[in-house]
Design an enzyme around this catalytic site. Structure first.
Site, PDB file in Angstrom:
ATOM      1  N   ARG A  15     -16.387   3.976 -44.179  1.00 32.04           N
ATOM      2  CA  ARG A  15     -16.333   5.432 -44.029  1.00 32.04           C
ATOM      3  C   ARG A  15     -14.930   5.996 -44.245  1.00 32.04           C
ATOM      4  O   ARG A  15     -14.661   7.148 -43.919  1.00 32.04           O
ATOM      5  CB  ARG A  15     -16.818   5.824 -42.639  1.00 32.04           C
ATOM      6  CG  ARG A  15     -18.228   5.364 -42.302  1.00 32.04           C
ATOM      7  CD  ARG A  15     -18.822   6.233 -41.200  1.00 32.04           C
ATOM      8  NE  ARG A  15     -19.832   5.591 -40.391  1.00 32.04           N
ATOM      9  CZ  ARG A  15     -21.061   5.271 -40.796  1.00 32.04           C
ATOM     10  NH1 ARG A  15     -21.430   5.498 -42.043  1.00 32.04           N
ATOM     11  NH2 ARG A  15     -21.916   4.703 -39.967  1.00 32.04           N
TER      12      ARG A  15
ATOM     13  N   LYS B 125     -11.719  11.492 -31.561  1.00 38.36           N
ATOM     14  CA  LYS B 125     -12.508  10.269 -31.434  1.00 38.36           C
ATOM     15  C   LYS B 125     -11.965   9.178 -32.332  1.00 38.36           C
ATOM     16  O   LYS B 125     -11.719   9.467 -33.503  1.00 38.36           O
ATOM     17  CB  LYS B 125     -13.930  10.621 -31.847  1.00 38.36           C
ATOM     18  CG  LYS B 125     -14.890   9.489 -31.895  1.00 38.36           C
ATOM     19  CD  LYS B 125     -16.187   9.987 -32.423  1.00 38.36           C
ATOM     20  CE  LYS B 125     -17.115   8.828 -32.606  1.00 38.36           C
ATOM     21  NZ  LYS B 125     -18.355   9.255 -33.162  1.00 38.36           N
TER      22      LYS B 125
ATOM     23  N   LYS C 252     -11.830  12.754 -36.339  1.00 35.88           N
ATOM     24  CA  LYS C 252     -12.565  11.505 -36.186  1.00 35.88           C
ATOM     25  C   LYS C 252     -11.973  10.473 -37.136  1.00 35.88           C
ATOM     26  O   LYS C 252     -11.943  10.678 -38.350  1.00 35.88           O
ATOM     27  CB  LYS C 252     -14.040  11.719 -36.488  1.00 35.88           C
ATOM     28  CG  LYS C 252     -14.865  10.457 -36.365  1.00 35.88           C
ATOM     29  CD  LYS C 252     -16.341  10.751 -36.524  1.00 35.88           C
ATOM     30  CE  LYS C 252     -17.154   9.476 -36.456  1.00 35.88           C
ATOM     31  NZ  LYS C 252     -18.580   9.730 -36.650  1.00 35.88           N
TER      32      LYS C 252
HETATM   33  C1  PBG Z   1     -22.159   9.122 -36.285  1.00 37.08           C
HETATM   34  C2  PBG Z   1     -21.408   8.699 -35.106  1.00 37.08           C
HETATM   35  C3  PBG Z   1     -20.696   7.514 -34.853  1.00 37.08           C
HETATM   36  C4  PBG Z   1     -20.301   7.557 -33.527  1.00 37.08           C
HETATM   37  C5  PBG Z   1     -20.728   8.777 -33.018  1.00 37.08           C
HETATM   38  N1  PBG Z   1     -21.380   9.473 -34.012  1.00 37.08           N
HETATM   39  C6  PBG Z   1     -20.486   6.300 -35.646  1.00 37.08           C
HETATM   40  C7  PBG Z   1     -19.773   6.250 -36.898  1.00 37.08           C
HETATM   41  O1  PBG Z   1     -19.108   7.174 -37.381  1.00 37.08           O
HETATM   42  O2  PBG Z   1     -19.931   5.181 -37.487  1.00 37.08           O
HETATM   43  C8  PBG Z   1     -19.572   6.469 -32.787  1.00 37.08           C
HETATM   44  C9  PBG Z   1     -19.716   6.483 -31.317  1.00 37.08           C
HETATM   45  C10 PBG Z   1     -19.285   5.246 -30.638  1.00 37.08           C
HETATM   46  O3  PBG Z   1     -18.763   4.304 -31.242  1.00 37.08           O
HETATM   47  O4  PBG Z   1     -19.497   5.185 -29.413  1.00 37.08           O
HETATM   48  N2  PBG Z   1     -21.477   9.533 -37.379  1.00 37.08           N
END
Ligand code: PBG
Length: 322
Positions: A217, A248, A195
């Site tokens: 983050r 992701k 991620k």
């Molecule tokens: C939570 C999370 C996030 C997303 C999915 N789970 C956001 C983030 O890390 O800020 C993003 C999903 C999207 O943008 O569609 N940690």
């Protein structure tokens, strides 16, 4: 010149021929629809930065889920938007929390619809970070314990798959151990193994109300410039007991999807995230693109090697048919 042995156009001459030799297909069962759940009843609020996406109460979510089931989607993925937030994110593992309540209702109503739960603290913490803060930073190991409690509470409510999205080190192992100790040896973990610290999550943070109140983050999510690191993350999660690996965002990381698949051979999911979705939707609303752009984006994710796609457009896609 009637002697060309290879003529690629022979198989492109009609829709029937093109369909026959199509290499990649987007079947509904490979798609997961995210749902944002908030407390209350009869709530259905449009998310302004995500056309076609709503925050709903559980009763309304049941309608969306029933439609997902009807269309043959692979499942739904639940995100909770709680009424109250605090420093630790206690709402994440509350037995009567918003996700736990939604899971119970969904499994009672639609027992054969696969329910995946997002396991993270950022929607539940007052500061919006994905864990507990110590000395101005997200503390890794204490956060893993809270994530494990959260995952167990989701499994206890009946979740079919838990999906940790926090990017703490070692959390898959801690969650696996906690699930196993609580009679949930058979509940799979879909880990957001890879991620990135992406600008494409912007609209989601509106939807889930999870914008960090300080900093960002990048101390726990990955640097968008890194691809080899993705393989290390993927392998670490597999060693710790992950069953499905998530990459992701998706569209900006097609190379990463392909190499994670090639290096692990594990089931790979890819999340076509909020910003990737909204950018295309905004252009469609303006008439600058049409819906085929969304189809092309989603097929490219599949072509890169994703077995599963998490998409806000899952229902629209399934409605179109093959
Ligand atoms: C939570 C999370 C996030 C997303 C999915 N789970 C956001 C983030 O890390 O800020 C993003 C999903 C999207 O943008 O569609 N940690």
């Amino acid at each position: 010149m009637g002697d060309r042995l290879y003529r690629g156009r022979r198989l492109r001459r009609s829709a029937a021929l093109r369909r026959l030799v199509r290499e990649t297909r987007l079947s509904p069962e490979a798609l997961i629809l995210p749902l944002f759940i908030e407390p209350g009843e009869g709530v259905r609020k449009a998310v302004p930065s995500m056309p076609g996406v709503f925050r709903t109460s559980v009763d309304e979510a049941l309608h969306d889920a029933a439609e997902a089931r009807e269309l043959g989607l692979g499942g739904v993925m639940l995100f909770g938007v709680p009424a109250n937030k605090d420093e630790e994110g206690t709402g994440a593992w509350a037995p009567d929390g918003v996700v736990q309540t939604a899971v119970r209702a969904l499994k009672a109503d639609l027992p054969d619809l696969l329910v995946v739960t997002d396991v993270c603290l950022c929607e539940y913490t007052s500061h919006g970070h994905c864990g507990v803060i110590e000395n101005g930073d997200v503390a890794n190991d204490p956060t893993c314990d809270l994530l494990a409690r959260t995952a167990v509470s989701h499994a206890d409510a009946g979740a079919d798959i838990v999906a940790p999205s926090d990017m703490m080190d070692g959390r898959v192992g801690v969650i696996r151990a906690a699930l196993d100790e609580s009679r949930f040896q058979e509940i799979p973990i879909m880990s957001y193994a890879v991620k990135y610290a992406s600008a494409f999550y912007g609209p989601f943070r509106d939807a889930a109300d999870s914008m960090p109140s300080f900093g960002d983050r990048s101390g726990y999510q990955m640097d968008p410039a890194n691809a080899e690191e993705a393989i290390r993350e993927a392998k670490a999660d597999l060693r710790e007991g992950a069953d499905i690996l998530m990459v992701k965002p998706a569209l900006a990381y097609l190379d990463v999807i392909q190499s994670v698949k090639a290096h692990t051979g594990a089931p790979v999911a890819a999340y076509h995230v909020s910003g990737e979705y909204s950018a295309i939707m905004a252009a469609i609303e303006r008439g600058w693109l049409d819906e085929r752009a969304m189809l092309e984006a989603l097929i490219s994710i599949r072509r890169a090697g994703a077995d599963v796609i998490v998409s806000y457009w899952a229902r629209e896609l399934a409605r179109r048919g093959p």
